[in-house]
Design a protein around this motif. Structure first.
Motif, PDB file in Angstrom:
ATOM      1  N   THR A  50      30.020  22.601  46.333  1.00 32.73           N
ATOM      2  CA  THR A  50      31.309  22.573  45.643  1.00 32.73           C
ATOM      3  C   THR A  50      31.808  23.985  45.383  1.00 32.73           C
ATOM      4  N   VAL A  51      33.111  24.179  45.615  1.00 32.16           N
ATOM      5  CA  VAL A  51      33.763  25.454  45.336  1.00 32.16           C
ATOM      6  C   VAL A  51      34.911  25.189  44.373  1.00 32.16           C
ATOM      7  N   LEU A  52      34.926  25.909  43.254  1.00 31.12           N
ATOM      8  CA  LEU A  52      36.000  25.773  42.274  1.00 31.12           C
ATOM      9  C   LEU A  52      36.692  27.116  42.100  1.00 31.12           C
ATOM     10  N   VAL A  53      38.008  27.087  42.092  1.00 29.25           N
ATOM     11  CA  VAL A  53      38.786  28.280  41.747  1.00 29.25           C
ATOM     12  C   VAL A  53      38.947  28.257  40.230  1.00 29.25           C
ATOM     13  N   VAL A  54      38.188  29.118  39.553  1.00 34.54           N
ATOM     14  CA  VAL A  54      38.130  29.099  38.097  1.00 34.54           C
ATOM     15  C   VAL A  54      39.511  29.348  37.515  1.00 34.54           C
ATOM     16  N   GLY A  55      39.857  28.556  36.509  1.00 32.87           N
ATOM     17  CA  GLY A  55      41.150  28.714  35.859  1.00 32.87           C
ATOM     18  C   GLY A  55      42.282  28.014  36.579  1.00 32.87           C
ATOM     19  N   THR A  56      41.963  27.137  37.542  1.00 28.50           N
ATOM     20  CA  THR A  56      42.979  26.354  38.246  1.00 28.50           C
ATOM     21  C   THR A  56      42.467  24.929  38.388  1.00 28.50           C
ATOM     22  N   TYR A  57      43.307  24.070  38.953  1.00 29.80           N
ATOM     23  CA  TYR A  57      42.895  22.702  39.256  1.00 29.80           C
ATOM     24  C   TYR A  57      42.283  22.587  40.652  1.00 29.80           C
ATOM     25  N   ARG A  58      42.158  23.670  41.373  1.00 33.08           N
ATOM     26  CA  ARG A  58      41.788  23.612  42.770  1.00 33.08           C
ATOM     27  C   ARG A  58      40.284  23.642  42.973  1.00 33.08           C
ATOM     28  N   GLY A  59      39.813  22.776  43.852  1.00 32.32           N
ATOM     29  CA  GLY A  59      38.414  22.699  44.212  1.00 32.32           C
ATOM     30  C   GLY A  59      38.273  22.198  45.632  1.00 32.32           C
ATOM     31  N   MET A  73      47.532  29.882  48.390  1.00 32.40           N
ATOM     32  CA  MET A  73      47.113  30.545  47.156  1.00 32.40           C
ATOM     33  C   MET A  73      48.130  31.632  46.802  1.00 32.40           C
ATOM     34  N   LYS A  74      48.604  31.583  45.571  1.00 29.02           N
ATOM     35  CA  LYS A  74      49.529  32.610  45.124  1.00 29.02           C
ATOM     36  C   LYS A  74      48.830  33.964  45.078  1.00 29.02           C
ATOM     37  N   PRO A  75      49.509  35.035  45.420  1.00 28.88           N
ATOM     38  CA  PRO A  75      48.892  36.360  45.349  1.00 28.88           C
ATOM     39  C   PRO A  75      48.374  36.635  43.942  1.00 28.88           C
ATOM     40  N   GLY A  76      47.209  37.224  43.878  1.00 28.55           N
ATOM     41  CA  GLY A  76      46.588  37.531  42.589  1.00 28.55           C
ATOM     42  C   GLY A  76      45.094  37.666  42.733  1.00 28.55           C
ATOM     43  N   ASP A  77      44.420  37.745  41.593  1.00 26.79           N
ATOM     44  CA  ASP A  77      42.959  37.886  41.555  1.00 26.79           C
ATOM     45  C   ASP A  77      42.347  36.604  41.001  1.00 26.79           C
ATOM     46  N   TYR A  78      41.286  36.149  41.620  1.00 27.31           N
ATOM     47  CA  TYR A  78      40.675  34.876  41.256  1.00 27.31           C
ATOM     48  C   TYR A  78      39.159  35.024  41.149  1.00 27.31           C
ATOM     49  N   SER A  79      38.564  34.051  40.467  1.00 28.79           N
ATOM     50  CA  SER A  79      37.111  33.900  40.439  1.00 28.79           C
ATOM     51  C   SER A  79      36.772  32.562  41.083  1.00 28.79           C
ATOM     52  N   LEU A  80      35.798  32.558  41.980  1.00 26.46           N
ATOM     53  CA  LEU A  80      35.362  31.340  42.657  1.00 26.46           C
ATOM     54  C   LEU A  80      33.921  31.042  42.272  1.00 26.46           C
ATOM     55  N   LYS A  81      33.667  29.811  41.848  1.00 23.76           N
ATOM     56  CA  LYS A  81      32.322  29.397  41.472  1.00 23.76           C
ATOM     57  C   LYS A  81      31.783  28.420  42.511  1.00 23.76           C
ATOM     58  N   PHE A  82      30.539  28.653  42.946  1.00 21.21           N
ATOM     59  CA  PHE A  82      29.892  27.845  43.976  1.00 21.21           C
ATOM     60  C   PHE A  82      28.688  27.134  43.360  1.00 21.21           C
TER      61      PHE A  82
END
Length: 949
Positions: A50-59, A73-82
């Motif tokens: 499973t991959v989750l884009v932290v702080g969004t509804y996307r997985g 994906m909108k331009p910006g900085d993200y954290s991804l949790k695996f």
């Protein structure tokens, strides 16, 4: 659990439609994140990870080849949790998306048995934890190294919602004793001293610090305001040796200007134990902090009756503090790790706040014994030593189940005596009572008149008398703490449950004027000894126990994280209280006997009480990297044991007027909290956290007078404590963190809160009854510990060869600067009321404006500059530093002159009951107003040198 899951589903249904709207068409100027997820050991794809884009509804989930992809994906900085069942979680921070470009990640994950960590972080630490539905901050060892802090308390005081007072730390307007302190999973708080910490931890011994001020989980028990949890540092892969020494003088100026004879030293060593294949690690740290303080007068030598020999070895200065840390770790091959921690601390000083139980029955007062400053060799000396041992086992049962167990022992001992003198001498052949000795110089007022007065001394005493305080207590707590965690195969659910049990033994001996009751020698003949133990006393030894069971369920659904939990706390006052209730000859009043039996249940020969504490935490994204969260919870704090047991020992009955009487039926103080907050990770280097809270505190303890029969059947009046008071604290917090590349980090923490209630302490509530008849105050008023504004700002700079300032390389240069602004203490104003015969201005207390004014605010700034000088090995070197505390030399008053709203200055008018040195007459009494402790410490400069190998 079905009810919990139903509630979670209901919350999701309510909130999700409001914020889960996604663009259905093409989004202009978007980017893509894609990659592959592999087993690091075998190279095989982790199908279904499973991959989750932290702080969004996307997985997303990895396909048959381990690939994943996020489009639009909108331009910006993200954290991804695996996450993947049986593997340790991994999080990539600072993943940047640019319009029209694809960002690729090659993710390699290790089995959970190999990591034993909560989450492995790749990249810089997130500025804001978007997954947490609590208001909390986690501070790592690397961050602590760059800050000008000496211990856990100084570090915690910089955070939002945490207010540092001379008595300890207050979280969100609560009293200092309501904070729960944990070291490696075991409570580190002295339950009898009331000042917060029981075990001191130096900053260099901390691996990480977790501070939770809102949304405390069900796994934590006794603590009604917040949690400060410390993880002790472990040894690394190689042997590391470090040490430092700071001093504020050069030998010839020990107590001059910005120096007051201070030395601070520490030594650390850690790494793998030899011949263990790096599977056994160790860490050892020792610190020493010696100072004569800034007040001026000092004792020639501090002594403690706790030490039978060489007592002066541990107390060469007026304030002496030591800590010692030892930690061993052993990592098994398959998902098991054991650590053993021993944390010891010792303090010897003459600071009365060491024992002052603020919020129980004492009004705030500075700790310097100003009234005894003519002869501090006869003043009260406090010796506080604590020892905590914690054994922690973390075990991976299988791919879905984790098990943690902590076993700990905490022992604290506090002794207060007349600078090492015994409890009392075998016979009394002199005057010991300091207040009964006339202090020189004695002068005559109105000489030559028919009426003359003797004016004794300057208002200070202790010319031959000794401190009337003798106190000794110890607390021994044995704790067993277990928890189980189950992760669902899909990674969207975490079920946790466990229990905590604490078996305790407390002893309390508190005697006023202990020489009363000893045989008296008159003309070499011995009088008949008295049977009393001092003029008043409070003596008991008890063995209560407490604990709790908890369960919580954390559910993830398309970016929404909801946790519902509950904790069932139980506590037993113990056989001492049970026997006192059953004994018809004990002084327990009849109503307490009846209530105690009705509100407790029998179990294993003990009477037990319980309380259920529900907890709900919910967070959900609004837009990318913007999260709203909500908390609701109940928490409790067990009452100080003296409120239960005072005066109930059958062999030590205090017969003095208005002595204390325990109430075995007294209940915990309870906090019901609500919080709503907003977190935003604007960029990978800039984050914001805003929260609003409402804490309703019930069952605060108050004092009431009751009439009971003593052992002879004579009715006497005693002071008993009951649950009746309340307080309400509402506030708003905001925290901003920003990184400027790898060199500069800044933070700004702002708290505004208002604390109102009916009384500030148990004793004050009793005084209100005496002043207002039998009817207590029903209206809310400002509380003495209400200090609305608390603002802290800081800057950390770490130079290297790439950063130049005015053309000069900053390589090896480090700086830390912080500023703090706090509202002043509250006070009740006085109104001018004419003059007396000496021409002194008189003032009248405006009782209808009780605590309506705030004194001049506190403001201070601290600066530390360091320069690293590397040696041959890049990991070794020497560091020189200069540290300036209160750099602006602000005068921050902790004793408020209610005429001026500031600290007393020579020439100021003062209330009638204060001594005014400008008017010498028989009505002038009390200690002088120029107590040097009326202000916090002035500017203090320390010079340091450190080494590392």
């Amino acid at each position: 659990m079905k009810k919990f899951n139903f509630l979670i589903a209901l919350l999701i249904i309510c909130f999700h439609p409001l914020f889960a709207q996604e663009d259905q068409g093409e989004v202009a100027n978007t980017g893509t994140i894609k990659g592959v997820i592999l087993d690091e050991q075998t190279g095989e794809p982790l199908i279904g990870a499973t991959v989750l884009v932290v702080g969004t509804y996307r997985g997303a989930s990895a396909d048959l080849d381990g690939n994943f992809e996020f489009l639009k994906m909108k331009p910006g900085d993200y954290s991804l949790k695996f996450t993947f069942i049986g593997f340790g979680e991994k999080q990539y921070n600072g993943v940047t998306v640019k319009a029209g470009e694809t960002t690729t990640l090659n993710v390699k994950m290790l089995p959970a048995s190999q990591t034993l960590e909560g989450v492995t972080i790749v990249g810089n630490k997130s500025i804001v934890n978007l997954e947490s539905a609590s208001t909390e901050v986690k501070i790592s060892r690397e961050e602590i190294k760059e800050m000008n802090v000496r211990d856990v308390q100084e570090l915690a005081a910089m955070q939002t919602g945490v207010n540092k007072t001379p008595d300890g730390l207050q979280i969100r307007g609560a009293r200092v004793y309501e904070t729960r302190y944990v070291v490696d999973g075991i409570s580190a708080q002295d339950p009898l001293a009331g000042t917060g910490f029981g075990v001191d931890v130096s900053s260099s011994s901390i691996e990480s610090l977790n501070i939770i001020t809102g949304g405390v989980g069900a796994e934590y028990g006794d603590g009604s305001s917040g949690i400060i949890s410390t993880t002790i540092r472990e040894g690394g892969e190689t042997i590391e040796i470090s040490g430092s020494w700071q001093r504020d003088n050069f030998g010839f100026n020990k107590n001059q200007g910005t120096a007051w004879n201070t030395d601070i030293a520490e030594f650390s060593i850690g790494g793998p134990l030899p011949f263990t294949n790096k599977r056994v690690s160790f860490f050892v740290n020792a610190t020493m902090n010696l100072s004569d303080n800034y007040f001026g007068p000092t004792a020639d030598q501090l002594h403690s009756s706790l030490f039978t020999s060489n007592d002066s070895l541990w107390s060469p200065r007026q304030d002496n503090a030591y800590t010692n840390t030892v930690k061993l770790g052993y990592k098994f091959k398959k998902g098991t790790k054991i650590t053993i921690t021993n944390q010891h601390s010792l303090r010897v000083n003459q600071n009365t706040r060491t024992l002052q139980i603020v919020g129980f029955d004492a009004i705030l007062q500075p700790g310097f014994q100003w009234e005894r400053s003519l002869n501090l060799d006869n003043a009260t000396t406090y010796t506080h030593q604590s020892n905590l041992t914690a054994l922690n086992l973390k075990h991976l049962i299988n791919d879905q189940w984790w098990f943690n167990v902590s076993v700990g022992r905490l022992f604290t001992n506090l002794r207060a005596d007349a600078n090492g003198r015994p409890f009392r001498y075998p016979t009394v052949d002199q005057i010991y009572d300091e207040s009964s000795i006339v202090t020189d110089p004695v002068t005559i007022f109105n000489p030559g008149s028919d009426v003359q007065y003797v004016l004794p001394g300057p208002g200070l005493y202790n010319n031959g008398g000794i401190s009337p305080v003798w106190h000794d207590h110890y607390a021994r707590e044995l704790t067993l703490n277990t928890s189980f965690s189950r992760y669902s195969k899909t990674g969207d659910n975490k079920l946790s449950f466990g229990f905590e049990h604490k078996s305790t033994a407390y002893q309390w001996v508190d005697v006023t004027k202990p020489w009363i009751g000893a045989p008296i020698v008159i003309n070499d003949s011995l009088t008949t000894p008295s049977t009393s133990v001092g003029s008043s006393n409070d003596i008991w030894a008890v063995k209560p126990f407490n604990g709790g069971f908890f369960i919580s369920d954390e559910i993830h659904y398309k970016g929404i994280i909801a946790t519902v939990g509950a904790r069932l706390n139980y506590w037993a006052p113990g056989k001492f209280a049970d026997n006192a209730v059953e004994d018809p000859n004990s002084p327990v009043i009849d109503q307490v006997r009846t209530d105690y039996k009705d509100k407790t249940v029998g179990f294993a020969g003990y009477r037990i009480k319980t309380r259920l504490l529900p907890k709900i935490n919910v967070s959900f994204p609004v837009t990318e990297n913007n999260v709203l969260y909500f908390n609701y919870g109940h928490s409790m704090k067990l009452p100080h044991p003296r409120f239960l047991y005072a005066g109930l020992d059958p062999d030590y009955q205090d017969q003095s007027f208005l002595s204390n009487l325990g109430n075995p039926d007294i209940d915990p103080e309870v906090n019901i909290s609500y919080e709503i907050g907003y977190k935003a990770q604007i960029t990978k280097d800039f984050g914001v956290n805003v929260a609003a809270f409402n804490n309703n505190r019930f069952d605060y303890i108050v004092q009431r007078s009751v009439i009971v029969n003593d052992q002879t059947g004579r009715p006497v009046t005693k002071r008993m404590y009951i649950n009746q008071d309340y307080a309400k604290v509402i506030g708003v917090e905001a925290g901003i963190s920003n990184r400027f590349g790898k060199h500069i980090r800044t933070f700004l923490n702002v708290t505004y809160q208002v604390a109102r209630g009916k009384s500030n302490s148990a004793r004050e509530s009793g005084l209100q009854i005496e002043q207002n008849g039998s009817v207590p105050l029903t209206s809310e008023q400002y509380l003495a510990f209400d200090r609305p504004w608390d603002i802290t700002a800081g800057l950390v700079l770490k130079g290297d060869t790439t950063l130049r300032i005015f053309g000069v390389s900053t390589n090896g240069f480090r700086a830390f600067f912080s500023m703090n602004y706090q509202s002043g203490f509250r006070y009740t104003p006085y109104a001018f009321d004419g003059y007396n015969d000496l021409g002194r201005p008189l003032y009248r207390l405006e009782e209808d404006k009780y605590l309506s004014k705030s004194a001049k605010a506190w403001f201070s700034g601290d600066l530390k500059l360091s320069k690293d000088i590397p040696l041959k090995d890049k990991n070794s070197g020497i560091t020189v530093s200069v540290e300036i505390r209160n750099i602006f030399n602000n005068k921050n008053a902790q004793i408020i002159n209610p005429i001026t709203g500031e600290g007393y200055e020579i020439g100021d008018d003062v209330p009638n009951e204060w001594r005014d040195p400008r008017y010498i007459g028989p009505e002038e009494s009390g200690v002088p107003s120029d107590n040097p402790a009326r202000y916090l410490a002035p500017r203090h400069i320390l010079y340091g040198i450190a080494f590392r190998f």
